[in-house]
Design an enzyme around this catalytic site. Structure first.
Site, PDB file in Angstrom:
ATOM      1  N   LYS A  11      44.797  25.966  45.333  1.00  0.00           N
ATOM      2  CA  LYS A  11      44.517  25.773  43.904  1.00  0.00           C
ATOM      3  C   LYS A  11      45.812  25.721  43.074  1.00  0.00           C
ATOM      4  O   LYS A  11      46.890  26.092  43.548  1.00  0.00           O
ATOM      5  CB  LYS A  11      43.587  26.894  43.422  1.00  0.00           C
ATOM      6  CG  LYS A  11      42.190  26.843  44.075  1.00  0.00           C
ATOM      7  CD  LYS A  11      41.265  27.914  43.492  1.00  0.00           C
ATOM      8  CE  LYS A  11      39.865  27.824  44.091  1.00  0.00           C
ATOM      9  NZ  LYS A  11      38.939  28.823  43.483  1.00  0.00           N
ATOM     10  N   TYR A  51      32.379  21.123  41.172  1.00  0.00           N
ATOM     11  CA  TYR A  51      31.816  22.435  40.843  1.00  0.00           C
ATOM     12  C   TYR A  51      30.462  22.340  40.142  1.00  0.00           C
ATOM     13  O   TYR A  51      30.055  23.277  39.461  1.00  0.00           O
ATOM     14  CB  TYR A  51      32.813  23.236  40.000  1.00  0.00           C
ATOM     15  CG  TYR A  51      33.938  23.832  40.825  1.00  0.00           C
ATOM     16  CD1 TYR A  51      33.677  24.810  41.779  1.00  0.00           C
ATOM     17  CD2 TYR A  51      35.251  23.433  40.653  1.00  0.00           C
ATOM     18  CE1 TYR A  51      34.692  25.362  42.545  1.00  0.00           C
ATOM     19  CE2 TYR A  51      36.278  23.990  41.412  1.00  0.00           C
ATOM     20  CZ  TYR A  51      35.986  24.953  42.359  1.00  0.00           C
ATOM     21  OH  TYR A  51      36.984  25.508  43.118  1.00  0.00           O
ATOM     22  N   PHE A  59      31.597  30.616  33.423  1.00  0.00           N
ATOM     23  CA  PHE A  59      33.001  30.324  33.727  1.00  0.00           C
ATOM     24  C   PHE A  59      33.258  28.856  34.065  1.00  0.00           C
ATOM     25  O   PHE A  59      34.388  28.485  34.375  1.00  0.00           O
ATOM     26  CB  PHE A  59      33.503  31.231  34.855  1.00  0.00           C
ATOM     27  CG  PHE A  59      32.740  31.137  36.159  1.00  0.00           C
ATOM     28  CD1 PHE A  59      32.985  30.108  37.058  1.00  0.00           C
ATOM     29  CD2 PHE A  59      31.779  32.083  36.482  1.00  0.00           C
ATOM     30  CE1 PHE A  59      32.291  30.021  38.261  1.00  0.00           C
ATOM     31  CE2 PHE A  59      31.070  31.996  37.679  1.00  0.00           C
ATOM     32  CZ  PHE A  59      31.333  30.967  38.562  1.00  0.00           C
ATOM     33  N   ARG A  87      36.729  31.581  55.515  1.00  0.00           N
ATOM     34  CA  ARG A  87      36.303  32.539  54.481  1.00  0.00           C
ATOM     35  C   ARG A  87      36.897  33.929  54.769  1.00  0.00           C
ATOM     36  O   ARG A  87      37.258  34.657  53.838  1.00  0.00           O
ATOM     37  CB  ARG A  87      34.775  32.630  54.423  1.00  0.00           C
ATOM     38  CG  ARG A  87      34.056  31.320  54.128  1.00  0.00           C
ATOM     39  CD  ARG A  87      34.030  30.910  52.697  1.00  0.00           C
ATOM     40  NE  ARG A  87      33.308  31.807  51.818  1.00  0.00           N
ATOM     41  CZ  ARG A  87      33.120  31.568  50.513  1.00  0.00           C
ATOM     42  NH1 ARG A  87      33.609  30.453  49.955  1.00  0.00           N
ATOM     43  NH2 ARG A  87      32.469  32.407  49.751  1.00  0.00           N
ATOM     44  N   THR A  93      36.130  36.583  46.794  1.00  0.00           N
ATOM     45  CA  THR A  93      36.398  35.763  45.606  1.00  0.00           C
ATOM     46  C   THR A  93      37.308  36.491  44.617  1.00  0.00           C
ATOM     47  O   THR A  93      38.277  35.916  44.104  1.00  0.00           O
ATOM     48  CB  THR A  93      35.062  35.423  44.898  1.00  0.00           C
ATOM     49  OG1 THR A  93      34.157  34.885  45.858  1.00  0.00           O
ATOM     50  CG2 THR A  93      35.272  34.424  43.776  1.00  0.00           C
ATOM     51  N   ARG A 104      43.784  35.848  49.469  1.00  0.00           N
ATOM     52  CA  ARG A 104      43.544  36.236  48.073  1.00  0.00           C
ATOM     53  C   ARG A 104      44.125  37.606  47.754  1.00  0.00           C
ATOM     54  O   ARG A 104      44.665  37.822  46.656  1.00  0.00           O
ATOM     55  CB  ARG A 104      42.049  36.146  47.760  1.00  0.00           C
ATOM     56  CG  ARG A 104      41.600  34.682  47.565  1.00  0.00           C
ATOM     57  CD  ARG A 104      40.113  34.550  47.581  1.00  0.00           C
ATOM     58  NE  ARG A 104      39.648  33.241  47.091  1.00  0.00           N
ATOM     59  CZ  ARG A 104      38.409  32.804  47.231  1.00  0.00           C
ATOM     60  NH1 ARG A 104      37.506  33.558  47.852  1.00  0.00           N
ATOM     61  NH2 ARG A 104      38.049  31.625  46.769  1.00  0.00           N
ATOM     62  N   ASN A 114      42.393  32.191  41.974  1.00  0.00           N
ATOM     63  CA  ASN A 114      42.367  32.946  43.233  1.00  0.00           C
ATOM     64  C   ASN A 114      42.892  32.132  44.414  1.00  0.00           C
ATOM     65  O   ASN A 114      42.506  32.349  45.559  1.00  0.00           O
ATOM     66  CB  ASN A 114      40.970  33.526  43.484  1.00  0.00           C
ATOM     67  CG  ASN A 114      39.899  32.471  43.586  1.00  0.00           C
ATOM     68  OD1 ASN A 114      40.169  31.273  43.467  1.00  0.00           O
ATOM     69  ND2 ASN A 114      38.667  32.894  43.807  1.00  0.00           N
ATOM     70  N   HIS A 117      40.215  27.646  47.757  1.00  0.00           N
ATOM     71  CA  HIS A 117      38.778  27.398  47.876  1.00  0.00           C
ATOM     72  C   HIS A 117      38.458  27.191  49.345  1.00  0.00           C
ATOM     73  O   HIS A 117      39.270  26.609  50.078  1.00  0.00           O
ATOM     74  CB  HIS A 117      38.378  26.126  47.110  1.00  0.00           C
ATOM     75  CG  HIS A 117      37.022  25.594  47.522  1.00  0.00           C
ATOM     76  ND1 HIS A 117      35.850  26.046  46.971  1.00  0.00           N
ATOM     77  CD2 HIS A 117      36.660  24.693  48.473  1.00  0.00           C
ATOM     78  CE1 HIS A 117      34.823  25.424  47.565  1.00  0.00           C
ATOM     79  NE2 HIS A 117      35.295  24.599  48.478  1.00  0.00           N
ATOM     80  N   GLU A 128      31.626  18.487  51.076  1.00  0.00           N
ATOM     81  CA  GLU A 128      32.921  18.643  50.395  1.00  0.00           C
ATOM     82  C   GLU A 128      34.039  17.860  51.079  1.00  0.00           C
ATOM     83  O   GLU A 128      34.913  17.312  50.406  1.00  0.00           O
ATOM     84  CB  GLU A 128      33.280  20.130  50.311  1.00  0.00           C
ATOM     85  CG  GLU A 128      32.340  20.889  49.379  1.00  0.00           C
ATOM     86  CD  GLU A 128      32.662  22.371  49.255  1.00  0.00           C
ATOM     87  OE1 GLU A 128      31.969  23.055  48.485  1.00  0.00           O
ATOM     88  OE2 GLU A 128      33.601  22.850  49.927  1.00  0.00           O
TER      89      GLU A 128
HETATM   90  P1  ATP Z   1      35.456  29.015  46.218  1.00  0.00           P
HETATM   91  O1  ATP Z   1      34.160  28.301  45.939  1.00  0.00           O
HETATM   92  O2  ATP Z   1      36.581  28.632  45.289  1.00  0.00           O
HETATM   93  O3  ATP Z   1      35.841  29.011  47.659  1.00  0.00           O
HETATM   94  P2  ATP Z   1      33.993  31.429  46.219  1.00  0.00           P
HETATM   95  O4  ATP Z   1      32.975  30.694  47.032  1.00  0.00           O
HETATM   96  O5  ATP Z   1      34.553  32.704  46.759  1.00  0.00           O
HETATM   97  O6  ATP Z   1      35.238  30.537  45.908  1.00  0.00           O
HETATM   98  P3  ATP Z   1      32.308  30.901  43.942  1.00  0.00           P
HETATM   99  O7  ATP Z   1      31.282  31.891  43.560  1.00  0.00           O
HETATM  100  O8  ATP Z   1      31.883  29.651  44.648  1.00  0.00           O
HETATM  101  O9  ATP Z   1      33.432  31.670  44.777  1.00  0.00           O
HETATM  102  O10 ATP Z   1      33.107  30.508  42.628  1.00  0.00           O
HETATM  103  C1  ATP Z   1      33.924  29.360  42.618  1.00  0.00           C
HETATM  104  C2  ATP Z   1      35.203  29.690  41.906  1.00  0.00           C
HETATM  105  O11 ATP Z   1      34.931  29.947  40.533  1.00  0.00           O
HETATM  106  C3  ATP Z   1      35.913  30.958  42.392  1.00  0.00           C
HETATM  107  O12 ATP Z   1      36.724  30.739  43.522  1.00  0.00           O
HETATM  108  C4  ATP Z   1      36.747  31.323  41.177  1.00  0.00           C
HETATM  109  O13 ATP Z   1      37.906  30.477  41.085  1.00  0.00           O
HETATM  110  C5  ATP Z   1      35.799  30.957  40.047  1.00  0.00           C
HETATM  111  N1  ATP Z   1      34.971  32.076  39.608  1.00  0.00           N
HETATM  112  C6  ATP Z   1      33.916  32.630  40.267  1.00  0.00           C
HETATM  113  N2  ATP Z   1      33.365  33.626  39.559  1.00  0.00           N
HETATM  114  C7  ATP Z   1      34.083  33.722  38.418  1.00  0.00           C
HETATM  115  C8  ATP Z   1      34.029  34.550  37.251  1.00  0.00           C
HETATM  116  N3  ATP Z   1      33.089  35.503  37.117  1.00  0.00           N
HETATM  117  N4  ATP Z   1      34.943  34.350  36.286  1.00  0.00           N
HETATM  118  C9  ATP Z   1      35.896  33.378  36.385  1.00  0.00           C
HETATM  119  N5  ATP Z   1      36.000  32.553  37.442  1.00  0.00           N
HETATM  120  C10 ATP Z   1      35.119  32.724  38.448  1.00  0.00           C
HETATM  121 MG    MG Z   2      32.215  28.802  46.485  1.00  0.00          MG
END
Ligand code: ATP
Ligand code: MG
Length: 140
Positions: A11, A51, A59, A87, A93, A104, A114, A117, A128
């Protein structure tokens, strides 16, 4: 266990801090092979589409701003059980919850910024990977 592919994104917070190599090394050390890779700047349309599952989340707009704030490196990773393995290497996350020595835990700036992805299921991984790569761009 089958050989799988998963999509990884390094990212903008990580490319800005010159961590592309350090993060890729973590992936490779874990046995994930980088079989496709490119550095790109996401358009707003691409970030919003990628997304889309989070469209209703509070968010979403901020996340799309962040993901378009600088270059990203999109990668296709291949290994046995690649989705779950990636993962595990990424960590939770929220970096505050991420296990020690995960990407992370060691590199993320915040819950949003973070650093990486990773696809969350083999079905989503296929979607994806196809979002960013054509068949000829993946070389195993
Ligand atoms: P990713 O999809 O990036 O691999 P993830 O699956 O661990 O991460 P998701 O729940 O899919 O997390 O959320 C996607 C992304 O959105 C997160 O990686 C983070 O960058 C952002 N994100 C998630 N939750 C929050 C939140 N509460 N506030 C701000 N940003 C968030
Ligand atoms: Mg995700």
């Amino acid at each position: 266990m089958a050989v799988e592919q998963t999509l990884s994104i390094i990212k903008p917070d990580a490319t800005r801090r010159n961590l592309t190599g350090a993060i890729s090394a973590r992936l490779e050390e874990a046995g994930l092979r980088i079989v496709g890779q490119k550095r790109i700047r996401l358009s707003r349309e691409q970030a919003e589409a990628f997304y889309d599952v989070h469209k209703e989340r509070p968010f979403y707009d901020s996340l799309c701003d962040f993901m378009t704030s600088g270059p990203v490196v999109v990668q296709v990773l291949e290994a046995e059980n690649a989705v779950a393995l990636n993962r595990e290497v990424m960590g939770a996350t929220n970096p505050a919850d991420a296990a020690p020595r995960t990407i992370r835990a060691d590199f993320a700036e915040s819950l949003e910024a973070n650093s990486v992805h990773g696809s969350d299921s083999p079905d989503n991984a296929a979607i994806e990977v196809a979002f960013f790569f054509s068949d000829g761009e993946i070389v195993g």
